[in-house]
Motif scaffolding. Sequence first.
Motif, PDB file in Angstrom:
ATOM      1  N   THR A   3       0.831  -1.196   0.000  1.00  0.00           N
ATOM      2  CA  THR A   3       0.000   0.000   0.000  1.00  0.00           C
ATOM      3  C   THR A   3       0.866   1.247   0.000  1.00  0.00           C
ATOM      4  O   THR A   3       0.583   2.197  -0.722  1.00  0.00           O
ATOM      5  CB  THR A   3      -0.923   0.005   1.236  1.00  0.00           C
ATOM      6  N   SER A   4       1.900   1.265   0.788  1.00  0.00           N
ATOM      7  CA  SER A   4       2.756   2.446   0.828  1.00  0.00           C
ATOM      8  C   SER A   4       3.506   2.628  -0.496  1.00  0.00           C
ATOM      9  O   SER A   4       3.712   3.758  -0.943  1.00  0.00           O
ATOM     10  CB  SER A   4       3.715   2.396   2.005  1.00  0.00           C
ATOM     11  N   GLU A   7       0.972   4.095  -2.864  1.00  0.00           N
ATOM     12  CA  GLU A   7       0.719   5.494  -2.476  1.00  0.00           C
ATOM     13  C   GLU A   7       1.873   6.391  -2.938  1.00  0.00           C
ATOM     14  O   GLU A   7       1.662   7.478  -3.470  1.00  0.00           O
ATOM     15  CB  GLU A   7       0.523   5.599  -0.956  1.00  0.00           C
ATOM     16  N   GLN A  11       1.733   9.488  -5.608  1.00  0.00           N
ATOM     17  CA  GLN A  11       2.230  10.825  -5.276  1.00  0.00           C
ATOM     18  C   GLN A  11       3.306  11.273  -6.273  1.00  0.00           C
ATOM     19  O   GLN A  11       3.338  12.434  -6.689  1.00  0.00           O
ATOM     20  CB  GLN A  11       2.781  10.854  -3.850  1.00  0.00           C
TER      21      GLN A  11
END
Length: 113
Positions: A3-4, A7, A11
């Motif tokens: 997930t990170s 993300e 970004q």
Amino acid sequence: MRTSTEELTRQLGEIDADSENLHITRKKLLTLPMPSPAAEPERPDIPDHPAHQQILTALTDAGRRCPPATSARPSTCRSLPKNTEGIRSKLKLLVSRGILVETEPGLFARPES
């Protein structure tokens, strides 16, 4: 952890898009013509009559004769040459053109720079 990573990838994509938009904007701004330099403020037209120049000279001289603490003190018509009413009307004309200011009724001075 997945997930990170997703993300961070999202970004990074947003940052790349913003960077591209800034690059396009910069290129566009560089093609625009430069603005002309600011013009000097217009100075009021001093009437041609010699009496108006004499009045301005008298006010300037009066300012030089005063002590430094009162050098900005306004002059009255009585401190100028004879023919008070004629002088007063000329002073009022100079006030209406923005060349002089009437700080109080009957007191005239050059505007502060």
